[in-house]
Every structure is written in structure tokens, then in C-alpha cells.
Design a protein around this motif. Sequence first.
Motif, PDB file in Angstrom:
ATOM      1  N   UNK A  34     -56.234 -16.887 -17.619  1.00 25.24           N
ATOM      2  CA  UNK A  34     -57.627 -17.541 -17.523  1.00 25.24           C
ATOM      3  C   UNK A  34     -59.048 -16.495 -17.439  1.00 25.24           C
ATOM      4  N   UNK A  35     -58.586 -15.426 -16.681  1.00 26.99           N
ATOM      5  CA  UNK A  35     -59.653 -14.545 -16.040  1.00 26.99           C
ATOM      6  C   UNK A  35     -60.633 -13.964 -17.596  1.00 26.99           C
ATOM      7  N   UNK A  36     -59.335 -13.544 -17.912  1.00 26.44           N
ATOM      8  CA  UNK A  36     -59.485 -12.841 -19.411  1.00 26.44           C
ATOM      9  C   UNK A  36     -60.759 -13.481 -20.186  1.00 26.44           C
ATOM     10  N   UNK A  37     -60.268 -14.808 -20.256  1.00 26.38           N
ATOM     11  CA  UNK A  37     -60.478 -16.168 -21.094  1.00 26.38           C
ATOM     12  C   UNK A  37     -61.894 -16.345 -21.157  1.00 26.38           C
ATOM     13  N   UNK A  38     -62.087 -16.472 -19.536  1.00 27.85           N
ATOM     14  CA  UNK A  38     -63.175 -16.660 -19.079  1.00 27.85           C
ATOM     15  C   UNK A  38     -64.705 -15.936 -18.802  1.00 27.85           C
ATOM     16  N   UNK A  39     -63.603 -14.491 -18.721  1.00 27.52           N
ATOM     17  CA  UNK A  39     -64.581 -13.009 -19.283  1.00 27.52           C
ATOM     18  C   UNK A  39     -65.307 -13.206 -21.011  1.00 27.52           C
ATOM     19  N   UNK A 117     -57.128 -14.717 -28.043  1.00 26.09           N
ATOM     20  CA  UNK A 117     -57.874 -14.393 -26.360  1.00 26.09           C
ATOM     21  C   UNK A 117     -58.958 -13.949 -27.202  1.00 26.09           C
ATOM     22  N   UNK A 118     -58.706 -13.154 -28.409  1.00 24.93           N
ATOM     23  CA  UNK A 118     -60.545 -12.748 -28.907  1.00 24.93           C
ATOM     24  C   UNK A 118     -61.192 -14.267 -29.256  1.00 24.93           C
ATOM     25  N   UNK A 119     -60.633 -15.191 -29.789  1.00 28.02           N
ATOM     26  CA  UNK A 119     -61.241 -16.214 -30.275  1.00 28.02           C
ATOM     27  C   UNK A 119     -62.250 -16.750 -29.288  1.00 28.02           C
ATOM     28  N   UNK A 120     -61.862 -16.683 -28.168  1.00 21.92           N
ATOM     29  CA  UNK A 120     -63.007 -16.974 -26.700  1.00 21.92           C
ATOM     30  C   UNK A 120     -63.713 -16.380 -26.965  1.00 21.92           C
ATOM     31  N   UNK A 121     -64.313 -15.438 -27.374  1.00 21.19           N
ATOM     32  CA  UNK A 121     -65.569 -14.724 -28.003  1.00 21.19           C
ATOM     33  C   UNK A 121     -66.567 -15.173 -28.881  1.00 21.19           C
ATOM     34  N   UNK A 122     -65.436 -15.065 -30.382  1.00 23.03           N
ATOM     35  CA  UNK A 122     -66.120 -15.343 -31.396  1.00 23.03           C
ATOM     36  C   UNK A 122     -66.125 -16.713 -32.149  1.00 23.03           C
TER      37      UNK A 122
END
Length: 489
Positions: A34-39, A117-122
Motif C-alpha cells: 500500500x505504501x509503494x502503491x501510494x508513492x 505496481x507500475x500500473x499505479x504510475x502509468x
Amino acid sequence: MIKYFLTLEWKSFFRSAAFQTNLILKIFMALGALYFIGLFTLAGVGAYFGLEKAGLEPLETVNRFMIYYVVLDLVIKYMLQKMPVVNIKPLLLMPFKKSKIVNFALGKTMFSFFNIVHAFFFIPFSVVLLTQGYDPLQVITWHLGMMAMIYINNFINVFLNDAMPLVVGVASVIIGLGALQYYGIFDVTPYTGVYFQGLFEQLWMFAIPVVVAIALYKVAHSYFLNRLYLDAGLSAKTKEASTENLDWLDRFGKTAVFLKNDIKLIKRNKRSRTTVIMSVVFLFYGLLFFTGGIDSYDNPFMKIFAGIFVTGGFLFSFGQFVPSWDSSYYPLMMTQNISYEEYLRSKWMLVVLASGISTILGLGYLYFGWEAYAAVFVGGIYNMGVNGHVVLWGGAYIKTPIDLTSNKKAFGDSSSFNVKTLLITMPKLLLPIVLYTIGHFTLGPVFGYALVALAGISGFAFRDFMFKKIIGIYKTEKYKTIAAYKQKN
């Protein structure tokens, strides 16, 4: 069919000898996820507006530096992402098609957190692009192309499972290119940025990474399917044996037998050799603290923390996994007339010797002043006198067998975390900081360093007492450890 595989995975988790440990670990992993998803989400939203505020064209700038993002993703996957654990051999005796087994194994890699997790950036970044008036079709094709690049890395990582030299070489090249760009000597990004920008400007280009990702999946599927036999890809690899006498260790008496075994283990196996590499990497950890590059690290209390890490690379990466290093033959070893004292003393001597060597190599920190090396020096004494015993103590509660032939999970295994090991970790890092703080605010920094060093020296003074306590713990945990090592993960 997939339902049966998932059922087996579910039962394996709940019936594991380390169920409680794994459950606690899963909770912490979920919090970390969750922390990295938020970041990543904040980065995806903030990247556009941050770059725009800096006077840069957001999408073009992101594409320019995307080469570093993609390569860093591959390196992180190689170092941290474990290949899917499927009990292949038992499944071959059941009425499952081999293609289904391979599909499930590769499918697990595709749904790994390291990909998702990369989807939460792109996705947030793409949504921002759409709200800012970018062409929707171009944004979608760019997004698909970038996610395909992530999955290309996923399948490359499958093939690079045992190619540590190649990965180190690629990472070194990228680091070198980054350094050349930083110092204004050579900039590779204008050349690589053309491709990533092309994913946006040319609608057809997104098909290139998509096709490559699908092709790599097919190749990986065929590769593993052709080796899914007990007498082929799943058979144990054998090498011509070679002998080493290491006679110079005979001066240590009965302990020499275990010392020789440990040195051979480190020299001959991938996983144990990785610990030596990590020990060298830890030597440079102090640069974060002693150069003043990060303001929050530039204080004497954090420098003690750095001193512990600079001199404790081997201690933390090797010592805390005793006796897991010997898990492949530990049950057999326990049937022999072996003294726990001699066995543990050999491990202790190894971590103390490695910490001593790291302390000497840390002399380079004198460049940053005597206080910098004082932190390294007293950190080394503390590691040798106190943490040398603490890691052996904690190792009694780590019951995860280690695969010496693989570099995966080089930073630890799932069962290496539990409440007991968490509590045991406290004196490793917090106690020396507390001791220094007491000295610093009473008689000054020199007294603080002296207190940390005195604690380390006291550890040597009470060595025999500590060994008796640790041996008692190992004997108490003996049969639980044997049962855990016999269990297949």
C-alpha cells in the motif's frame, strides 16, 4: 484447472510449518504494498505538474528518461522477485497437462506485485495527460506500449534467473551512462527517448513491445515445457568435485572442520557468494551519512547507525541465516555426534572476522573526519562483540531452508521475519544509538563513542555466557527446525 492449482497454493500456505510467520509477513507485505502503491500514484499525478512547473514538456521529459526506469525495473525484478513456487515434481505424478502447469507458473509472474505496481504510475499519469488535452488514442497506445515494456522485463527476468554476471554488467553500463550524463560528458537519453516518444506519436509503434512481450511468453512457455521432465530440466545438476584442504585452519581445533565447510560453501554456491558481494556494497552505505548529501542523515546519531551497517554487511547477510545455510543437510548433521558449541563458534568466528576486515577497509572514511571513522570503528567493535552473538541468537528462530543454487531472495526469506526476530533486531541497531545518545548528552560525543565500544568489549567478556544461552535455544528449537527444513516450500 487453475482452480486446483490455486487450491494447492492455499493449502500449502495454511499447512506450512511457518504459517504464523508467513501470516505476519503477509500483513506487513500488504502494508508495504500500500505504501509503494501510494508513492507510485503520487508520482504518476505529480510528475506532470512538477515537470510543467519546471518549464519542461512533461510527456517528452518522461519518455526521455524512461530508459533508466525500465532498466532499473529489470534489475529490481532480478534482485527481489522470486520465481513462482510450484511443487513441480509432485504435480507431474497427477493428471495435469504439462502445458497447464507451465501456464500457471508463468501466469503467477505476470500477476506479481513487481508488475502490477507500475500500473499505479502509468494509469494516473495517463489520466492526467487526458485531462490536459492530449489525444486519447495516442495516450492509450502509449500506455499499452509502456505496460508491455514492463512485461517484457518480466519474461527477460525469467530467463535471467541464473545470469548474475550479465545483470551486473547491464546495471554497471546504465550506472556509467547515468554518471556520464550527470557530469555532462555523454547523454544517451536523446537516442533512447526517440523510441519511447514514438510510442505516443506513432500509433502503430505500440504494437512492437506488445508483440515482443507475447513472443517472449511463447518462448518461455516452450522453453520450460520442453524441460518439464524429472530426468531433464528438473534433475539435479552435477559438477565434477574438487577438494580443498585449507590446512591453515587446523590451528582452530575441532572448530576448523566447520570453518572449512563454511568457506567452501561460500566459494561454491551462488547464494552465499551474493552475501560477499553485499558485504562490499554495505561498505559504501556510509556515504549517504558522512557526505551530508541528505540533511536528515547528517547527524551524529545516524552516523552510529551507518557505522553498524558499514561494518556489518556480512554479519547481517550471512550471520542472521544460521543455520539456514546448512538446511539441505541439517537433519543429517543432527544425527551425528556434533557439538553445537563448535558449530556455532565457527559461524561466530566468520562474522567477527568479516566485521573486522570491514572495519579496516572503512579507514577510507577518515577522509570525512575523525568522527566519521570513529562511528565506523566503534560500530565494528559493537558488531563483533554484541551483534555477532545476537545474529546467532536470532538465527535459531529462522526456519526457512535456503536454496544455495539461486540468487533469488538474496535479502532474506519469508520466514526470516517473525515477532521474536523483530525483538532480537532491536539491540542490533537501536541499542548502540541509545548508548551514544546517553554519552553525547552527558559528557560529549567522545564519551558516546566510548560507551558503544565498551558495550562491544563487554560482549567479548561475556562470550562464554552468551554461547551457553544460545546453545540452549538451538537445542530447544532443534526438532522444529528439522521439521521445517524437511518441508518443501
